[in-house]
Enzyme design. Structure first.
Site, PDB file in Angstrom:
ATOM      1  N   TYR A 100      29.364  44.997  38.995  1.00  0.00           N
ATOM      2  CA  TYR A 100      28.286  44.007  39.070  1.00  0.00           C
ATOM      3  C   TYR A 100      26.926  44.675  39.301  1.00  0.00           C
ATOM      4  CZ  TYR A 100      32.265  40.800  39.637  1.00  0.00           C
ATOM      5  OH  TYR A 100      33.451  40.123  39.470  1.00  0.00           O
TER       6      TYR A 100
ATOM      7  N   LYS B 148      35.781  46.005  43.687  1.00  0.00           N
ATOM      8  CA  LYS B 148      36.783  46.282  42.643  1.00  0.00           C
ATOM      9  C   LYS B 148      36.574  47.623  41.959  1.00  0.00           C
ATOM     10  CE  LYS B 148      36.613  41.314  41.758  1.00  0.00           C
ATOM     11  NZ  LYS B 148      35.205  40.928  41.826  1.00  0.00           N
TER      12      LYS B 148
ATOM     13  N   HIS C  30      40.167  45.968  38.801  1.00  0.00           N
ATOM     14  CA  HIS C  30      39.374  44.878  38.198  1.00  0.00           C
ATOM     15  C   HIS C  30      40.031  44.325  36.924  1.00  0.00           C
ATOM     16  CE1 HIS C  30      34.931  43.410  37.889  1.00  0.00           C
ATOM     17  NE2 HIS C  30      35.736  42.524  37.374  1.00  0.00           N
TER      18      HIS C  30
HETATM   19  N1  LIG Z   1      37.797  39.571  38.462  1.00  0.00           N
HETATM   20  C1  LIG Z   1      37.073  39.262  37.420  1.00  0.00           C
HETATM   21  O1  LIG Z   1      37.265  39.769  36.301  1.00  0.00           O
HETATM   22  C2  LIG Z   1      35.977  38.244  37.564  1.00  0.00           C
HETATM   23  C3  LIG Z   1      35.430  37.646  36.414  1.00  0.00           C
HETATM   24  C4  LIG Z   1      34.449  36.665  36.577  1.00  0.00           C
HETATM   25  C5  LIG Z   1      34.019  36.320  37.858  1.00  0.00           C
HETATM   26  N2  LIG Z   1      34.544  36.942  38.953  1.00  0.00           N
HETATM   27  C6  LIG Z   1      34.096  36.601  40.327  1.00  0.00           C
HETATM   28  O2  LIG Z   1      34.093  35.188  40.450  1.00  0.00           O
HETATM   29  C7  LIG Z   1      32.794  34.750  40.847  1.00  0.00           C
HETATM   30  C8  LIG Z   1      32.508  33.408  40.275  1.00  0.00           C
HETATM   31  O3  LIG Z   1      32.627  33.432  38.854  1.00  0.00           O
HETATM   32  P1  LIG Z   1      31.462  33.009  37.856  1.00  0.00           P
HETATM   33  O4  LIG Z   1      30.166  33.307  38.492  1.00  0.00           O
HETATM   34  O5  LIG Z   1      31.731  33.583  36.550  1.00  0.00           O
HETATM   35  O6  LIG Z   1      31.697  31.457  37.679  1.00  0.00           O
HETATM   36  P2  LIG Z   1      31.624  30.182  38.620  1.00  0.00           P
HETATM   37  O7  LIG Z   1      31.460  30.536  40.041  1.00  0.00           O
HETATM   38  O8  LIG Z   1      32.739  29.318  38.220  1.00  0.00           O
HETATM   39  O9  LIG Z   1      30.315  29.508  38.094  1.00  0.00           O
HETATM   40  C9  LIG Z   1      29.057  30.065  38.379  1.00  0.00           C
HETATM   41  C10 LIG Z   1      28.065  29.226  37.620  1.00  0.00           C
HETATM   42  O10 LIG Z   1      28.103  27.896  38.134  1.00  0.00           O
HETATM   43  C11 LIG Z   1      26.817  27.489  38.549  1.00  0.00           C
HETATM   44  N3  LIG Z   1      27.022  26.720  39.770  1.00  0.00           N
HETATM   45  C12 LIG Z   1      27.292  27.179  41.008  1.00  0.00           C
HETATM   46  N4  LIG Z   1      27.428  26.164  41.875  1.00  0.00           N
HETATM   47  C13 LIG Z   1      27.256  25.023  41.173  1.00  0.00           C
HETATM   48  C14 LIG Z   1      27.265  23.659  41.517  1.00  0.00           C
HETATM   49  N5  LIG Z   1      27.497  23.259  42.763  1.00  0.00           N
HETATM   50  N6  LIG Z   1      27.035  22.747  40.525  1.00  0.00           N
HETATM   51  C15 LIG Z   1      26.804  23.140  39.245  1.00  0.00           C
HETATM   52  N7  LIG Z   1      26.787  24.443  38.857  1.00  0.00           N
HETATM   53  C16 LIG Z   1      27.000  25.373  39.824  1.00  0.00           C
HETATM   54  C17 LIG Z   1      26.035  28.754  38.762  1.00  0.00           C
HETATM   55  O11 LIG Z   1      24.686  28.567  38.450  1.00  0.00           O
HETATM   56  P3  LIG Z   1      23.527  28.869  39.549  1.00  0.00           P
HETATM   57  O12 LIG Z   1      23.682  30.301  39.960  1.00  0.00           O
HETATM   58  O13 LIG Z   1      22.283  28.587  38.792  1.00  0.00           O
HETATM   59  O14 LIG Z   1      23.803  27.903  40.668  1.00  0.00           O
HETATM   60  C18 LIG Z   1      26.652  29.710  37.746  1.00  0.00           C
HETATM   61  O15 LIG Z   1      26.058  29.499  36.491  1.00  0.00           O
HETATM   62  C19 LIG Z   1      31.867  35.860  40.327  1.00  0.00           C
HETATM   63  O16 LIG Z   1      30.616  35.851  40.966  1.00  0.00           O
HETATM   64  C20 LIG Z   1      32.695  37.082  40.618  1.00  0.00           C
HETATM   65  O17 LIG Z   1      32.557  37.431  41.982  1.00  0.00           O
HETATM   66  C21 LIG Z   1      35.529  37.892  38.812  1.00  0.00           C
END
Ligand SMILES: NC(=O)c1ccc[n+]([C@@H]2O[C@H](COP(=O)([O-])OP(=O)(O)OC[C@H]3O[C@@H](n4cnc5c(N)ncnc54)[C@H](OP(=O)(O)O)[C@@H]3O)[C@@H](O)[C@H]2O)c1
Length: 315
Positions: free
Chosen positions: A54, A83, A114
């Site tokens: 990240y 990770k 990861h």
């Molecule tokens: N292991 C892996 O391969 C992997 C892959 C992907 C993600 N991850 C981890 O999982 C975490 C979360 O995944 P992600 O960021 O892809 O997806 P997510 O948490 O499902 O969604 C994040 C998105 O949702 C928006 N959001 C957040 N709260 C909200 C709410 N209450 N209402 C409406 N929209 C909202 C955010 O926008 P704003 O920021 O504008 O609020 C952002 O665009 C990552 O940060 C990472 O730590 C791990």
């Protein structure tokens, strides 16, 4: 049900406790990290989900150091995950120490592989080098078993309390269980109402592996822009149930994740959403409504590394 403002915790196979709600930091802009993390800690978040890939571990580390120094929170009250990147499978100890240095920590609560793929090592960076053919340069000389045994060494070295895997399917998880001396405590996978992965979640839980749901909001604005995915937050069933429980669609979807005994790690860069995403301990979705959410599964993966790597690793 946990008291308001206190996230319940799951006990991992390692014996350590993992708070059921964490803050994901992928795609968090560096200048905003300090304030977001401090606000999250004030709200009650005690779990951060980071990764070398990240590219913001140093900013997270600086925010944490300041939080410890000012007495906002104690290290022992936090659960910090990071990770191992794909290009570091042959350099596990070095990569872990590098992450610890950037995060300014002496130990990690959880270190994850990861992705179940080793790629060409690129000295000093986490990168996804492409070959001459424009496709991810996959290293076929390092087995996942070798990587896992190096992860196990980190535990005996005292650098890491729990180790786990990420983006492993049932086949690879099964294999890991067969060769592991220390079983993976966690499998962090994409799962949300449009990608429920019932079989994988159940398989992991049956074998004592805690499932962390990454992308738990499953295709919100940013993911729609990045991956062209459809957001489950706009689904009529989710919206209707959110109204019924007087919660937002995001709160309903995160609560659904908790009630499946998965850990959720939503990311937001908006202060008001930090609070919103944490207010999910004061209501319970009925069994009937959990069944209703089961029916909206689309088997829809939002995170498609194929976009960047010229190869669909899930094909
Ligand atoms: N292991 C892996 O391969 C992997 C892959 C992907 C993600 N991850 C981890 O999982 C975490 C979360 O995944 P992600 O960021 O892809 O997806 P997510 O948490 O499902 O969604 C994040 C998105 O949702 C928006 N959001 C957040 N709260 C909200 C709410 N209450 N209402 C409406 N929209 C909202 C955010 O926008 P704003 O920021 O504008 O609020 C952002 O665009 C990552 O940060 C990472 O730590 C791990």
């Amino acid at each position: 049900m946990a008291a308001k403002g206190v996230a319940p915790a799951l006990t991992l196979s390692s014996g350590h406790q993992m708070p059921a709600v964490g803050l994901g930091v992928w795609r968090m802009e560096k200048p905003a990290i300090r304030n977001l993390i401090h606000s999250a800690l004030r709200i009650g978040y005690r779990h951060l989900d980071c990764a070398a890939d990240y590219q913001n571990e140093a900013e997270v580390g600086a925010a944490l150091a300041e939080a410890f120094e000012s007495g906002l929170v104690k290290r022992e009250d936090l659960f910090i995950t990071t990770k191992l990147w794909n290009s570091d499978h042959g350099h596990v100890v070095e990569a872990c120490k590098n992450s610890l240095k950037k995060l300014q920590l002496e130990y990690l609560d959880l270190y994850l592989v990861h992705f179940p793929v080793a790629t060409r090592h690129t000295v000093g960076t986490t990168s996804s080098a492409l070959g001459d053919d424009g496709v991810l340069d996959i290293d076929t000389t390092i087995s996942l078993e070798t990587t896992w045994h190096a992860m196990e060494d980190l535990v005996s070295m005292g650098l890491v309390r729990s180790i786990g895997i990420s983006n492993y399917d049932i086949f690879l998880t099964r294999d890991c269980l067969a060769y592991a001396k220390i079983k993976p405590a966690v499998n962090q996978i994409e799962t949300h109402p449009y990608f429920q992965r019932y079989s994988l979640v159940k398989f992991c839980q049956k074998h004592g592996i805690c499932v962390t749901a990454h992308t738990p909001l499953g295709g919100s604005t940013a993911n729609t822009e990045w991956f062209g995915s459809v957001s489950c937050l706009d689904d009529p069933v989710i919206k209707g149930l959110a109204e019924k429980y007087k919660k937002t669609p995001a709160q309903l979807v995160l609560r659904w994740g908790l009630q499946r005994n998965t850990v959720v790690i939503p990311k937001t860069s908006k202060e008001e959403r930090l609070q919103e995403n944490f207010e999910i301990f004061d209501f319970e979705i009925s069994g009937e409504d959990m069944d209703k959410i089961k029916t909206i599964d689309r088997n829809y993966r939002t995170n498609q590394p194929a976009k960047f790597w010229g190869i669909d690793l899930y094909a």
